[in-house]
Scaffold this active site. Structure first.
Site, PDB file in Angstrom:
ATOM      1  N   CYS A   2       0.840  -1.196   0.000  1.00  0.00           N
ATOM      2  CA  CYS A   2       0.000   0.000   0.000  1.00  0.00           C
ATOM      3  C   CYS A   2       0.874   1.245   0.000  1.00  0.00           C
ATOM      4  O   CYS A   2       1.967   1.248   0.531  1.00  0.00           O
ATOM      5  CB  CYS A   2      -0.943   0.105   1.214  1.00  0.00           C
ATOM      6  SG  CYS A   2      -2.005  -1.321   1.411  1.00  0.00           S
ATOM      7  N   ARG A  27       3.301   0.120  -5.270  1.00  0.00           N
ATOM      8  CA  ARG A  27       3.179  -0.559  -3.977  1.00  0.00           C
ATOM      9  C   ARG A  27       1.856  -1.319  -3.832  1.00  0.00           C
ATOM     10  O   ARG A  27       1.653  -2.046  -2.863  1.00  0.00           O
ATOM     11  CB  ARG A  27       3.262   0.463  -2.837  1.00  0.00           C
ATOM     12  CG  ARG A  27       4.567   1.215  -2.805  1.00  0.00           C
ATOM     13  CD  ARG A  27       4.541   2.246  -1.691  1.00  0.00           C
ATOM     14  NE  ARG A  27       4.471   1.611  -0.394  1.00  0.00           N
ATOM     15  CZ  ARG A  27       5.509   1.191   0.302  1.00  0.00           C
ATOM     16  NH1 ARG A  27       6.720   1.349  -0.183  1.00  0.00           N
ATOM     17  NH2 ARG A  27       5.361   0.617   1.478  1.00  0.00           N
ATOM     18  N   TRP A  75      -3.039  -2.507  -1.565  1.00  0.00           N
ATOM     19  CA  TRP A  75      -2.780  -3.898  -1.913  1.00  0.00           C
ATOM     20  C   TRP A  75      -3.442  -4.692  -0.793  1.00  0.00           C
ATOM     21  O   TRP A  75      -2.970  -4.695   0.336  1.00  0.00           O
ATOM     22  CB  TRP A  75      -1.274  -4.178  -1.978  1.00  0.00           C
ATOM     23  CG  TRP A  75      -0.928  -5.532  -2.482  1.00  0.00           C
ATOM     24  CD1 TRP A  75      -0.751  -5.896  -3.782  1.00  0.00           C
ATOM     25  CD2 TRP A  75      -0.696  -6.713  -1.698  1.00  0.00           C
ATOM     26  NE1 TRP A  75      -0.425  -7.228  -3.857  1.00  0.00           N
ATOM     27  CE2 TRP A  75      -0.385  -7.760  -2.605  1.00  0.00           C
ATOM     28  CE3 TRP A  75      -0.713  -7.006  -0.325  1.00  0.00           C
ATOM     29  CZ2 TRP A  75      -0.093  -9.054  -2.182  1.00  0.00           C
ATOM     30  CZ3 TRP A  75      -0.431  -8.298   0.089  1.00  0.00           C
ATOM     31  CH2 TRP A  75      -0.123  -9.301  -0.837  1.00  0.00           C
ATOM     32  N   ASN A 101      -0.989   1.514   6.031  1.00  0.00           N
ATOM     33  CA  ASN A 101      -0.214   0.501   5.318  1.00  0.00           C
ATOM     34  C   ASN A 101       0.331  -0.460   6.380  1.00  0.00           C
ATOM     35  O   ASN A 101       1.019  -0.023   7.297  1.00  0.00           O
ATOM     36  CB  ASN A 101       0.932   1.215   4.567  1.00  0.00           C
ATOM     37  CG  ASN A 101       2.029   0.288   4.087  1.00  0.00           C
ATOM     38  OD1 ASN A 101       3.160   0.713   3.916  1.00  0.00           O
ATOM     39  ND2 ASN A 101       1.723  -0.967   3.857  1.00  0.00           N
ATOM     40  N   GLY A 102      -0.024  -1.747   6.280  1.00  0.00           N
ATOM     41  CA  GLY A 102       0.453  -2.721   7.267  1.00  0.00           C
ATOM     42  C   GLY A 102      -0.671  -3.652   7.674  1.00  0.00           C
ATOM     43  O   GLY A 102      -1.697  -3.729   6.993  1.00  0.00           O
ATOM     44  N   GLU A 487      15.749 -16.914 -12.217  1.00  0.00           N
ATOM     45  CA  GLU A 487      15.379 -15.506 -12.384  1.00  0.00           C
ATOM     46  C   GLU A 487      14.645 -15.280 -13.718  1.00  0.00           C
ATOM     47  O   GLU A 487      13.648 -14.554 -13.769  1.00  0.00           O
ATOM     48  CB  GLU A 487      16.646 -14.639 -12.277  1.00  0.00           C
ATOM     49  CG  GLU A 487      16.468 -13.156 -12.521  1.00  0.00           C
ATOM     50  CD  GLU A 487      15.498 -12.455 -11.571  1.00  0.00           C
ATOM     51  OE1 GLU A 487      15.039 -13.057 -10.591  1.00  0.00           O
ATOM     52  OE2 GLU A 487      15.178 -11.291 -11.854  1.00  0.00           O
ATOM     53  N   LYS A 491      10.882 -13.833 -13.985  1.00  0.00           N
ATOM     54  CA  LYS A 491      10.524 -12.637 -14.771  1.00  0.00           C
ATOM     55  C   LYS A 491       9.365 -12.961 -15.701  1.00  0.00           C
ATOM     56  O   LYS A 491       8.417 -12.204 -15.814  1.00  0.00           O
ATOM     57  CB  LYS A 491      11.699 -12.139 -15.632  1.00  0.00           C
ATOM     58  CG  LYS A 491      12.834 -11.467 -14.931  1.00  0.00           C
ATOM     59  CD  LYS A 491      12.514 -10.134 -14.312  1.00  0.00           C
ATOM     60  CE  LYS A 491      12.007 -10.300 -12.904  1.00  0.00           C
ATOM     61  NZ  LYS A 491      12.886 -10.033 -11.832  1.00  0.00           N
ATOM     62  N   GLU A 494       5.933 -13.605 -13.751  1.00  0.00           N
ATOM     63  CA  GLU A 494       5.288 -12.484 -13.053  1.00  0.00           C
ATOM     64  C   GLU A 494       4.686 -11.451 -13.996  1.00  0.00           C
ATOM     65  O   GLU A 494       3.704 -10.813 -13.650  1.00  0.00           O
ATOM     66  CB  GLU A 494       6.213 -11.837 -12.018  1.00  0.00           C
ATOM     67  CG  GLU A 494       7.375 -11.083 -12.566  1.00  0.00           C
ATOM     68  CD  GLU A 494       8.297 -10.554 -11.481  1.00  0.00           C
ATOM     69  OE1 GLU A 494       7.812 -10.077 -10.462  1.00  0.00           O
ATOM     70  OE2 GLU A 494       9.524 -10.613 -11.692  1.00  0.00           O
ATOM     71  N   HIS A 510      15.738 -35.879 -14.041  1.00  0.00           N
ATOM     72  CA  HIS A 510      15.156 -36.477 -12.834  1.00  0.00           C
ATOM     73  C   HIS A 510      13.663 -36.147 -12.715  1.00  0.00           C
ATOM     74  O   HIS A 510      13.098 -36.238 -11.633  1.00  0.00           O
ATOM     75  CB  HIS A 510      15.916 -35.999 -11.595  1.00  0.00           C
ATOM     76  CG  HIS A 510      17.351 -36.401 -11.602  1.00  0.00           C
ATOM     77  ND1 HIS A 510      17.765 -37.684 -11.360  1.00  0.00           N
ATOM     78  CD2 HIS A 510      18.461 -35.694 -11.905  1.00  0.00           C
ATOM     79  CE1 HIS A 510      19.078 -37.753 -11.473  1.00  0.00           C
ATOM     80  NE2 HIS A 510      19.537 -36.550 -11.811  1.00  0.00           N
ATOM     81  N   LYS A 609       5.331  -3.927  -5.407  1.00  0.00           N
ATOM     82  CA  LYS A 609       6.793  -3.830  -5.439  1.00  0.00           C
ATOM     83  C   LYS A 609       7.413  -4.047  -4.073  1.00  0.00           C
ATOM     84  O   LYS A 609       8.454  -4.655  -3.943  1.00  0.00           O
ATOM     85  CB  LYS A 609       7.146  -2.439  -5.956  1.00  0.00           C
ATOM     86  CG  LYS A 609       8.619  -2.176  -6.116  1.00  0.00           C
ATOM     87  CD  LYS A 609       9.071  -2.543  -7.497  1.00  0.00           C
ATOM     88  CE  LYS A 609      10.562  -2.478  -7.669  1.00  0.00           C
ATOM     89  NZ  LYS A 609      11.023  -3.590  -8.506  1.00  0.00           N
TER      90      LYS A 609
HETATM   91  C1  F6R Z   1      10.568  -9.981  -8.741  1.00  0.00           C
HETATM   92  C2  F6R Z   1      10.632  -9.118  -7.576  1.00  0.00           C
HETATM   93  C3  F6R Z   1      10.420  -9.717  -6.240  1.00  0.00           C
HETATM   94  C4  F6R Z   1      11.360  -9.051  -5.206  1.00  0.00           C
HETATM   95  C5  F6R Z   1      11.029  -9.554  -3.793  1.00  0.00           C
HETATM   96  C6  F6R Z   1      11.977  -8.984  -2.774  1.00  0.00           C
HETATM   97  O1  F6R Z   1      10.829  -9.284  -9.917  1.00  0.00           O
HETATM   98  O2  F6R Z   1      10.843  -7.937  -7.699  1.00  0.00           O
HETATM   99  O3  F6R Z   1      10.579 -11.090  -6.253  1.00  0.00           O
HETATM  100  O4  F6R Z   1      12.670  -9.363  -5.537  1.00  0.00           O
HETATM  101  O5  F6R Z   1       9.721  -9.188  -3.474  1.00  0.00           O
HETATM  102  O6  F6R Z   1      11.916  -7.593  -2.723  1.00  0.00           O
HETATM  103  P1  F6R Z   1      13.078  -6.749  -2.116  1.00  0.00           P
HETATM  104  O7  F6R Z   1      14.289  -6.930  -2.974  1.00  0.00           O
HETATM  105  O8  F6R Z   1      12.581  -5.341  -2.141  1.00  0.00           O
HETATM  106  O9  F6R Z   1      13.320  -7.252  -0.725  1.00  0.00           O
END
Ligand code: F6R
Length: 614
Positions: A2, A27, A75, A101-102, A487, A491, A494, A510, A609
């Site tokens: 949020c 957020r 969120w 937020n929380g 990774e 990507k 998501e 396996h 994010k």
């Molecule tokens: C994927 C992504 C998330 C963050 C994860 C940790 O693209 O961005 O998987 O890497 O939520 O976030 P941080 O790095 O802010 O602790």
């Protein structure tokens, strides 16, 4: 998660709040709302389900005047994302409005108590309990707003960043934080409030980062007053922002994600500036230099992170074990914090986090700190919670990362971790001088090599379109590039919502090999390195089963390229640095597949994010 924004001053609050919400939309974006007190003293609240643009449409024909207001982009945690559950929330008498937020963990108990006193609830959120309690406390204890907030927060278990408006007090915002970030901006005759500095930077560079359990009173014509929830007075520490406005704009790119992918040559240059010194043949990380003994005496290094940052940690395991000859464990923060892990006083715990606010990572290092471990953090957001409670660390300095899918923060995390591994190895004498110098040289050339890879963007965009049909993808890699397989898959899933799995290439036989058919694209990172021959055999195994093969190879490779349906070449570099290069085409591939599928690249569904809840 949020996002929270607040304004009090001489200007119209609404446009400032809306612009701020757009900046904080990364957020969370399932609903948004705003509360304003107009000059007649009315407290108006407008809310809408969906993104901030929906709120703007909803408020088009409403009275949005006023010089004081608070706003929120949500969120959802408690309560489905609909208009009623959107913030701000009114108190029973509609005298107060709150944004939050929380998570309030004991909200059910508090709610029961309030219901006994006749309070009714409009939403199913935990937040509404807070505003009702503040009002109840104001009435029963006959105290001012700040004291009512303080008394309420003393009864709350959980995490919060809140801001409260009181209709009877139209010159004041009271805000508080614990576990969720909050920044105050100080302008001329005006104050701003936000979850991070992005809504503020346009108006002032003077900020106060609130600490956990701080309550701030922002009253026009007065200095900000900060006390703690246990009523200790604090002297506000005013800091100067380093952020610039242009960092928050798309700069001609269609999406922040693409802009951030293309920024990587420059962001890594910045990350390495003053640290990688080719002329002096050395790497200088002040956070390491000042705490050398802790690293040299560490019998073990524990790396803790989530998501993409965890993948960076996995690469560091390979580098630290190779160069520093120290055992490394890489832990998901969410597992580590609840596992009752064995932590020793001479352990070094490295936390990796772009936002510096991830709740699980924050909790993991608090736990490790209690056990006496030394905490080193690698974060991007300056002044965020994780670096603030760490013993030492290193900022990645890539500027704000706004696309929800992490790109430039990841490459900078890996770079920082490789630098740290080399520093430890050099100091311990566990890395041969020649190898150290070679990697140092190669590190300094990484930005120009990324630029070279980015030249292939159009070709990647072209062939990405042929994969929009795919329901599933497999990504394979070995050694340093195994985390890149994870990774690349993350990507893709998501932002395109295609199911994708990353595997160590040799694990394929396996189990996952059963999935391979001509419908299944298989992405293989097959750069030159000590497991190259092995991965060639893995590609043969896929080819024999008609899988569609996309490969990332080292320039000049002909063997693998002949076996591939699509092949992307990256420049040669030290093996430990290949992940920084090999991830670039995978970021572009995911991006272009998502665009071809018409996905919301910068704000994919269900994600946010900054994950400030468990
Ligand atoms: C994927 C992504 C998330 C963050 C994860 C940790 O693209 O961005 O998987 O890497 O939520 O976030 P941080 O790095 O802010 O602790």
């Amino acid at each position: 998660m949020c996002g929270i924004v607040g304004y009090i001053g001489k200007k119209e609050a609404y446009p400032i709040l809306i612009k701020g919400l757009h900046r904080l939309e990364y957020r969370g974006y399932d609903s948004a709302g705003v509360a304003l007190i107009n000059t007649q003293g009315n407290l108006n609240i407008y809310k809408a389900k969906g993104k901030v643009a929906e709120l703007e449409k909803f408020a088009e024909d409403k009275d949005v005047s006023g010089h004081i207001g608070i706003a929120h982009t949500r969120w959802a945690t408690h309560g489905e994302p609909n208009q009623v559950n959107a913030h701000p929330h009114f108190s029973e008498s509609e005298q107060l409005a709150i944004i939050h937020n929380g998570i309030i963990e004991n909200y059910a108990l508090l709610k029961q108590g309030l219901m006994k006193h006749g309070y009714t609830f409009r939403s199913t959120t935990d937040t509404e309990v807070l505003v009702q309690m503040i009002e109840y406390t104001q009435h029963t204890s006959k105290v001012d707003l700040k004291t009512a907030v303080q008394l309420t927060l003393n009864q709350v278990v959980g995490a919060y960043a809140i801001a409260v408006l009181d209709k009877n007090n139209p010159n004041t915002i009271v805000a508080a934080r614990k576990g969720s970030p909050l920044v105050v901006g100080i302008g001329k005759d005006e104050f701003f409030l936000a979850s991070d500095a992005t809504p503020i930077v346009e108006y002032t560079d003077s900020v106060i980062y609130l600490e956990d359990e701080d309550i701030v009173t922002l009253e026009l014509g007065k200095e900000p007053i900060i006390t703690t929830i246990s009523n200790a007075q604090k002297t506000p520490e005013i800091k100067t922002l380093e952020m610039t406005l242009s960092q928050l704009e798309k700069g001609g790119y269609p999406h922040f994600m693409l802009k951030e992918i293309f920024e990587q040559p420059q962001t890594l240059e910045t990350s390495m500036r003053g640290r990688v010194n080719v002329d002096q043949n050395n790497i200088a990380l002040s956070g390491f230099i000042d705490n050398k003994e802790r690293f040299l005496n560490a019998q073990r290094i524990i790396i803790t992170a989530c998501g993409t940052s965890w993948h960076a940690g996995l690469i560091a395991m390979y580098a630290m074990e190779e160069f520093a000859k120290v055992p490394v464990e890489v832990e998901y923060s969410s597992e580590f914090r609840y596992r009752k892990p064995v932590i020793h006083k001479n352990d070094v715990v490295i936390a990796i986090s772009q936002s510096g606010e991830t709740a699980d990572t924050l909790a993991a290092i608090k736990l490790a700190k209690e056990e006496g471990a030394f905490i080193f953090s690698i974060c991007n957001v300056v002044g965020s919670s994780i670096p603030r409670i760490s013993d030492s660390g290193c900022y990645t300095h890539v500027g704000p990362e706004i696309g929800v899918a992490s790109t430039k923060a990841f490459t900078a995390q890996v770079t920082a971790l490789i630098m740290l591994s080399l520093c430890i190895g050099k100091e311990k004498g566990t890395i041969p001088e020649e190898q150290y110098l070679q990697i140092l040289q190669d590190l300094s050339k990484i930005p120009e090599k990324i630029t070279e890879i980015l030249h292939q963007n159009d070709r990647i965009a072209d062939f990405a379109k042929t994969f929009t049909y795919a329901q599933n993808f497999i990504y394979l890699g070995r050694g340093y590039n195994y985390p890149i397989a994870l990774e690349g898959a993350l990507k893709l899933k998501e932002i395109s919502y295609i199911h994708a799995e990353g595997y160590p290439a040799a694990e394929m036989k396996h189990g996952p090999i059963a999935l391979i058919s001509q419908e299944m694209p298989v992405v293989v990172i097959a750069t030159r390195g000590h497991t190259y021959d092995k991965i060639v055999s893995n590609i043969q195994e896929v080819k024999a089963r008609n899988g569609k093969i996309i490969t990332i190879v080292t320039e000049g490779d002909t063997l693998v390229s002949q076996m591939s349906d699509y092949c992307i070449a990256i420049p040669e570099t030290a093996e430990c640095l290949t992940p920084i290069l090999s991830v670039i085409p995978l970021q572009l591939l995911a991006y272009h597949i998502a665009v071809a599928k018409d996905r919301d690249v910068d704000q994919p569904r269900n994600l946010a994010k900054s994950v400030t809840v468990e």
